[in-house]
Design a protein around this motif. Structure first.
Motif, PDB file in Angstrom:
ATOM      1  N   ALA A 142       0.860  -1.265   0.021  1.00 24.70           N
ATOM      2  CA  ALA A 142      -0.058   0.149   0.071  1.00 24.70           C
ATOM      3  C   ALA A 142       0.844   1.176   0.007  1.00 24.70           C
ATOM      4  N   THR A 143       2.058   1.353   0.634  1.00 19.60           N
ATOM      5  CA  THR A 143       2.921   2.422   0.674  1.00 19.60           C
ATOM      6  C   THR A 143       4.429   2.092   0.044  1.00 19.60           C
ATOM      7  N   GLY A 144       4.223   0.970  -0.851  1.00 23.02           N
ATOM      8  CA  GLY A 144       5.715   0.590  -1.539  1.00 23.02           C
ATOM      9  C   GLY A 144       6.601  -0.008  -0.335  1.00 23.02           C
ATOM     10  N   MET A 145       6.186  -0.518   0.777  1.00 23.48           N
ATOM     11  CA  MET A 145       7.229  -0.775   1.897  1.00 23.48           C
ATOM     12  C   MET A 145       7.326  -2.411   1.827  1.00 23.48           C
ATOM     13  N   ALA A 146       6.374  -3.191   1.076  1.00 23.77           N
ATOM     14  CA  ALA A 146       6.373  -4.528   1.254  1.00 23.77           C
ATOM     15  C   ALA A 146       7.705  -4.970   1.036  1.00 23.77           C
ATOM     16  N   GLY A 147       8.094  -6.091   2.036  1.00 28.82           N
ATOM     17  CA  GLY A 147       9.184  -6.575   1.871  1.00 28.82           C
ATOM     18  C   GLY A 147      10.463  -6.017   2.640  1.00 28.82           C
ATOM     19  N   GLU A 148      10.346  -4.783   3.204  1.00 30.51           N
ATOM     20  CA  GLU A 148      11.357  -3.970   3.861  1.00 30.51           C
ATOM     21  C   GLU A 148      11.215  -4.510   5.269  1.00 30.51           C
ATOM     22  N   ILE A 149      12.031  -5.691   5.352  1.00 25.23           N
ATOM     23  CA  ILE A 149      12.052  -6.283   6.648  1.00 25.23           C
ATOM     24  C   ILE A 149      13.392  -5.912   7.263  1.00 25.23           C
ATOM     25  N   GLY A 150      14.284  -5.360   6.908  1.00 22.51           N
ATOM     26  CA  GLY A 150      15.675  -4.890   7.500  1.00 22.51           C
ATOM     27  C   GLY A 150      15.352  -4.282   8.988  1.00 22.51           C
ATOM     28  N   HIS A 151      14.335  -3.295   9.103  1.00 20.23           N
ATOM     29  CA  HIS A 151      13.992  -2.518  10.166  1.00 20.23           C
ATOM     30  C   HIS A 151      13.167  -3.091  11.158  1.00 20.23           C
ATOM     31  N   LEU A 152      12.578  -4.407  11.119  1.00 19.51           N
ATOM     32  CA  LEU A 152      11.979  -5.111  12.086  1.00 19.51           C
ATOM     33  C   LEU A 152      12.982  -5.257  13.192  1.00 19.51           C
ATOM     34  N   VAL A 153      12.593  -4.957  14.409  1.00 21.79           N
ATOM     35  CA  VAL A 153      13.446  -5.363  15.474  1.00 21.79           C
ATOM     36  C   VAL A 153      13.750  -6.876  15.855  1.00 21.79           C
ATOM     37  N   PHE A 154      15.024  -7.094  15.834  1.00 27.86           N
ATOM     38  CA  PHE A 154      15.472  -8.530  15.983  1.00 27.86           C
ATOM     39  C   PHE A 154      16.055  -8.800  17.482  1.00 27.86           C
ATOM     40  N   ASP A 155      16.541  -7.749  18.063  1.00 31.22           N
ATOM     41  CA  ASP A 155      17.015  -8.085  19.298  1.00 31.22           C
ATOM     42  C   ASP A 155      16.749  -6.477  20.066  1.00 31.22           C
ATOM     43  N   ARG A 156      15.903  -6.535  20.988  1.00 30.37           N
ATOM     44  CA  ARG A 156      15.661  -5.306  21.622  1.00 30.37           C
ATOM     45  C   ARG A 156      16.667  -4.766  22.539  1.00 30.37           C
ATOM     46  N   SER A 157      17.814  -5.606  22.866  1.00 24.41           N
ATOM     47  CA  SER A 157      18.830  -5.137  23.595  1.00 24.41           C
ATOM     48  C   SER A 157      19.956  -4.926  22.724  1.00 24.41           C
ATOM     49  N   GLY A 158      20.000  -4.838  21.439  1.00 25.17           N
ATOM     50  CA  GLY A 158      21.034  -4.698  20.583  1.00 25.17           C
ATOM     51  C   GLY A 158      21.339  -3.205  20.381  1.00 25.17           C
ATOM     52  N   PRO A 159      22.115  -2.758  19.555  1.00 23.94           N
ATOM     53  CA  PRO A 159      22.624  -1.625  19.146  1.00 23.94           C
ATOM     54  C   PRO A 159      21.662  -0.762  18.678  1.00 23.94           C
ATOM     55  N   THR A 160      21.828   0.393  18.640  1.00 23.77           N
ATOM     56  CA  THR A 160      20.999   1.483  18.008  1.00 23.77           C
ATOM     57  C   THR A 160      21.368   1.641  16.388  1.00 23.77           C
ATOM     58  N   CYS A 161      20.260   1.412  15.836  1.00 17.27           N
ATOM     59  CA  CYS A 161      20.454   1.575  14.095  1.00 17.27           C
ATOM     60  C   CYS A 161      20.290   3.022  13.760  1.00 17.27           C
ATOM     61  N   PRO A 162      20.828   3.199  12.659  1.00 19.48           N
ATOM     62  CA  PRO A 162      20.883   4.479  12.088  1.00 19.48           C
ATOM     63  C   PRO A 162      19.245   5.059  11.891  1.00 19.48           C
ATOM     64  N   CYS A 163      18.409   4.063  11.754  1.00 15.29           N
ATOM     65  CA  CYS A 163      17.113   4.531  11.726  1.00 15.29           C
ATOM     66  C   CYS A 163      16.403   4.974  12.758  1.00 15.29           C
ATOM     67  N   GLY A 164      16.921   4.885  14.120  1.00 20.67           N
ATOM     68  CA  GLY A 164      16.599   5.270  15.343  1.00 20.67           C
ATOM     69  C   GLY A 164      15.937   4.192  16.314  1.00 20.67           C
ATOM     70  N   GLN A 165      15.977   3.091  15.934  1.00 15.48           N
ATOM     71  CA  GLN A 165      15.305   1.983  16.680  1.00 15.48           C
ATOM     72  C   GLN A 165      16.411   1.267  17.277  1.00 15.48           C
ATOM     73  N   THR A 166      16.062   0.148  17.918  1.00 20.82           N
ATOM     74  CA  THR A 166      17.272  -0.660  18.491  1.00 20.82           C
ATOM     75  C   THR A 166      17.229  -1.974  18.181  1.00 20.82           C
ATOM     76  N   GLY A 167      18.454  -2.575  17.833  1.00 22.98           N
ATOM     77  CA  GLY A 167      18.391  -4.102  17.442  1.00 22.98           C
ATOM     78  C   GLY A 167      17.685  -4.430  15.931  1.00 22.98           C
ATOM     79  N   CYS A 168      17.626  -3.514  14.892  1.00 24.83           N
ATOM     80  CA  CYS A 168      16.993  -3.836  13.716  1.00 24.83           C
ATOM     81  C   CYS A 168      17.681  -5.029  13.108  1.00 24.83           C
ATOM     82  N   LEU A 169      16.948  -5.865  12.408  1.00 29.86           N
ATOM     83  CA  LEU A 169      17.532  -7.074  11.697  1.00 29.86           C
ATOM     84  C   LEU A 169      18.558  -6.705  10.731  1.00 29.86           C
ATOM     85  N   GLU A 170      18.508  -5.730  10.137  1.00 29.78           N
ATOM     86  CA  GLU A 170      19.606  -5.302   9.221  1.00 29.78           C
ATOM     87  C   GLU A 170      21.026  -5.020  10.123  1.00 29.78           C
ATOM     88  N   LEU A 171      21.183  -5.059  11.279  1.00 25.40           N
ATOM     89  CA  LEU A 171      22.217  -4.543  12.107  1.00 25.40           C
ATOM     90  C   LEU A 171      22.904  -6.361  12.255  1.00 25.40           C
TER      91      LEU A 171
END
Length: 306
Positions: free
Chosen positions: A158-187
């Protein structure tokens, strides 16, 4: 006149382009060229123009550009691209449609490069898994993203974001991602994520881990677990029949592919895994399959299903 459909795959280092016949868009290439990418708005526009003119010249003096499709990194909406850092583009959208329309009177289209690669992989799927028209292409390179083809059609969402799974959180105790979240899968499941703790290549990482280097062992475990998680997400969420895995991190690294396969096989022995196995849905897409340019051409091919 000889009508041609043009597919452009614009990357951080090169602009790849293919010309195909509108009557046989999945058939043999009529011409292929590659130009160096010049970043920035004017460089990208000039690169598109130069590539289209070069293709037409390769085909011959009677070539007529009947349509142009473009695959490009970043956020793409209605022909405009933004946040393509490797191309020198920030938050201000760059509308590519006027440039494309100046080069053809036929249809034009612009899509995220991973989505066009997913579309272009349809020919490979048809040859190796006939009858499958639901699949995901997972690209593991500098970043992590997937493209979805469902019922033979590209699904951008709907917004062109289908499949953009890199910034789903994988580890809440992980490092900060450039996107602003913590522990993104792309990290964890990408080249840039690997380089947080390892300075060499993925192949060197697996070699060092096999030799017992403690940093390499931890980094390789994170990389393997992250890739396996990304594959499982695509198997469970859209429930596609196949997950095609590609990208420099895995394409040149048989040891990493074996490690991911072993992780998936282990998970397939759980209760859920036995009911809905994931490992047998994975296909490692060969590095030499030119999916980007072909998918871009298919964006503007009339009535094409993969």
């Amino acid at each position: 006149m000889t009508p041609i459909l043009v597919g452009l795959d614009i990357g951080g280092t090169s602009v790849k382009a293919v010309a195909v016949s509108p009557g046989d868009p999945t058939g043999p290439a009529l011409a292929e060229v590659r130009h160096r990418t010049e970043p920035g708005e004017s460089g990208i526009r000039a690169g598109i123009t130069a590539a289209v003119h070069s293709l037409a010249a390769e085909v011959g003096p009677d070539a007529e550009v009947a349509g142009i499709g473009v695959g490009i990194p970043g956020f793409v909406s209605r022909g405009a691209v933004s946040h393509a850092v490797n191309l020198g583009l920030g938050a201000e959208p760059l509308d590519l449609l006027p440039t494309l329309r100046s080069l053809t009177s036929g249809p034009v289209g612009v899509e995220n490069d991973v989505n066009t690669a997913a579309l272009g992989a349809g020919g490979w799927v048809a040859r190796h898994d006939p009858g499958v028209d639901d699949y995901a292409l997972l690209n593991i390179g500098t970043g992590l993203a997937a493209g979805l083809v469902l019922d033979g059609r590209l699904r951008a969402g709907a917004t062109g974001m289908a499949g953009e799974i890199g910034h789903l959180v994988f580890d809440r105790s992980g490092p900060t991602c450039p996107c602003g979240q913590t522990g993104c899968l792309e990290l964890y499941a990408s080249g840039s994520g690997m380089r947080r703790t390892w300075s060499g290549t993925a192949r060197q990482l697996l070699d060092a881990a096999a030799a017992g280097d403690p940093v390499a062992v931890r980094t390789a475990a994170d990389l393997t677990a992250g890739i396996a998680h990304a594959i499982t997400l695509l198997a469970y969420a859209p429930d596609v029949a196949l997950i095609l895995v590609t990208g420099g991190v895995v394409s040149r690294n048989p040891a990493l592919r074996r490690a991911v396969t072993a992780r998936l096989d282990h998970d397939d022995h759980t209760v859920v895994g036995r009911a809905v196995p994931v490992g047998d849905r994975v296909r490692w897409l060969p590095e030499d399959v030119a999916v980007g340019t072909r998918g871009a051409a298919l964006l503007v091919a009339e009535g094409v299903r993969v």
